[in-house]
Enzyme design. Structure first.
Site, PDB file in Angstrom:
ATOM      1  N   SER A  76       0.834  -1.194   0.000  1.00 47.43           N
ATOM      2  CA  SER A  76       0.000   0.000   0.000  1.00 47.43           C
ATOM      3  C   SER A  76       0.871   1.248   0.000  1.00 47.43           C
ATOM      4  O   SER A  76       2.015   1.218   0.458  1.00 47.43           O
ATOM      5  CB  SER A  76      -0.926   0.004   1.205  1.00 47.43           C
ATOM      6  OG  SER A  76      -0.162   0.337   2.340  1.00 47.43           O
ATOM      7  N   LYS A  77       0.292   2.289  -0.528  1.00 44.58           N
ATOM      8  CA  LYS A  77       0.996   3.560  -0.646  1.00 44.58           C
ATOM      9  C   LYS A  77       1.581   4.005   0.683  1.00 44.58           C
ATOM     10  O   LYS A  77       2.610   4.634   0.744  1.00 44.58           O
ATOM     11  CB  LYS A  77       0.006   4.645  -1.112  1.00 44.58           C
ATOM     12  CG  LYS A  77      -0.069   4.781  -2.600  1.00 44.58           C
ATOM     13  CD  LYS A  77      -1.094   5.823  -2.975  1.00 44.58           C
ATOM     14  CE  LYS A  77      -2.474   5.216  -2.961  1.00 44.58           C
ATOM     15  NZ  LYS A  77      -3.532   6.053  -3.488  1.00 44.58           N
TER      16      LYS A  77
END
Ligand code: GLU
Length: 470
Positions: free
Chosen positions: A253-254
């Site tokens: 995830s970012k």
């Protein structure tokens, strides 16, 4: 369908293409190439709130930098143009109306407030929130309300109690019950389609034969299957790829990872190494090989051999693989070319790579290539130490002593043996380890064999690196 046609359908909502989508792109690309088919890019930009300026261009340029070339797409056109959904709006409306005519979809005028209240009520009763078909039977009244400019959406009319299934090449049969499918909005009040309508209409019109996408879309597929059925269209083949995971099994995830594909290039990963690594996500080479070119992947890969369990995307493993490419796969010439390209805006490193004496440059690279895992690390190896305000008096004294010793070497004598002899003298006279000389010249405790590196730098440049201490 006779020709294999695959696609990726990115939404331009981030900084770039996500590394997980690059994986999906690779598989779609390889599968199309394997079957002498076509690989298509379609931009799905119907979620207007989430669109990011420049994202489409960035996605396309990243794909090109990785060598994932597409046969049809928004910037190059093709027989089914346009390839961006916002340029295809009239089409979606036409197909949504066709479904309304058939009774497979209906107009809905419910306000946000009503939908919200309905949702709360259902939640309170511990039911999965879904639309209650309130507007289903209002077709005649609907025409009048539309004529009066009332806002509406078009919803899919899901018939209850239908057992259905579709085949997934990777996961086998996936069955579902129509009672689990909501009367999904197909056309929004702003005239844009939702993802579900857009994707089905376009995949059909663009004659996509295989829909290969990430696992997160499995739950949407029943809606799509219902749509294909309602239109009376032939189903494409579905394959849902596993989602890449961190070594601790969490989703990439970012917030936690570098997820944008171009980040990897900026860090000095080679595109072919990244693709090689990605090809091993959920798939293994029949001979257990780890290093192979994409042409071999295309030849040996089969969609049905992809393992559905979430493969681990481990940057350290990728670094190792990138190191193998730098050391063993690229020729020294190729490596120099890559480094020149990578450091085109870095004056000092670029100058080091432009040594006209290519023999000297080759021997430097031979020393360097086994010591770096990314192109970025090359700079650590060869660049001058960072400027500092203050030096310890010990350091200054050592630098002075080294300068005196090295200045004494005649220019014609600037070779490994002579330098080594002088470094030894330096170490003995100052009572310090030879490593100190390396630190003085590079700012780092270790790296290249010093005499060889100093030969490469030359006498003047070597002495210049010591000047800053005095
Ligand atoms: N627009 C979707 C995305 O952002 C496409 C999903 C699909 O491949 O159907 O990934």
């Amino acid at each position: 369908m006779t020709q294999v046609r695959t696609r990726i359908a990115p939404s331009p909502t981030g900084d770039d293409i996500h590394i997980g989508n690059l994986y999906t792109a690779l598989i779609n690309f390889a599968f199309a190439k394997k079957h002498k088919g076509k690989f298509i890019i379609r931009i799905e930009d119907t979620d207007r709130q989430r669109i990011r300026e420049g994202a489409q261009e960035k996605i396309l340029s990243s794909l090109k930098s990785f060598g994932i070339l597409y046969d049809e797409g928004p910037d190059i056109g093709g027989p089914f143009a346009p390839y961006r959904q916002s340029d295809r709006l009239p089409l979606y409306k036409k197909y949504a109306l066709e479904l309304v005519e058939k009774g497979a979809a209906y107009y809905c005028f419910c306000t946000k407030e009503r939908l919200e209240a309905l949702r709360e009520e259902q939640m309170a009763m511990k039911k999965t929130p879904r639309y209650d078909k309130h507007c289903l039977h209002e077709v005649k009244a609907a025409k009048e309300r539309i004529a009066k400019n009332e806002a509406y959406v078009i919803r899919l009319n899901v018939l209850p109690d239908k057992k259905m299934s579709f085949q997934d090449v990777i996961r086998g049969e996936i069955s579902f019950d129509s009672n689990e499918v909501d009367d999904q909005v197909l056309l929004k009040s702003d005239g844009y389609p939702t993802y579900h309508l857009g994707v089905v209409v376009d995949d059909h019109l663009m004659e996509i034969s295989h829909i290969i996408r990430a696992e997160e879309w499995i739950s949407s597929t029943p809606k799509h299957v219902l749509l294909y059925e309602s239109f009376g269209w032939e189903l494409p083949v579905f394959a849902h790829l596993p989602i890449l995971r961190n070594p601790d099994r969490s989703k990439l995830s970012k917030r936690k990872n570098p997820v944008w594909a171009s980040w990897y290039l900026e860090q000095g990963f080679l595109p072919e190494a990244v693709l090689n690594y990605l090809s091993l996500m959920g798939w293994s080479h029949p001979e257990q090989k780890e290093i192979f070119p994409i042409s071999e992947f295309i030849k040996r890969f089969d969609l049905k051999d992809v393992h559905p369990a979430g493969p681990i995307f481990d940057i350290q493993k990728l670094e190792w693989m990138n190191g193998v490419y730098i050391r063993d796969v690229l020729t020294t010439e190729q490596l120099i070319e890559r480094l020149r390209q990578f450091y085109r805006n870095d004056e000092e490193v670029h100058a080091l790579l432009n040594d006209t004496n290519s023999k000297k440059l080759f021997s430097l690279l031979d020393l360097a290539k086994s010591r770096i895992k990314t192109l970025r690390e090359f700079k650590d190896l060869v660049a001058s130490p960072q400027k500092e305000e203050h030096f310890e008096s010990e350091q200054v004294a050592s630098a002075k002593a080294l300068t005196v010793l090295l200045s004494g070497i005649g220019s014609g004598m600037w070779n490994e043996d002579v330098i080594l002899k002088h470094l030894k003298t330096f170490s003995k006279e100052r009572g310090v380890s030879m490593r100190i000389a390396y630190i003085l010249l590079t700012g780092k405790p270790q790296g290249l064999p010093l005499p060889q590196f100093m030969v490469y730098l030359g006498k003047d440049a070597s002495l210049k690196r010591l000047e800053r201490y005095v």
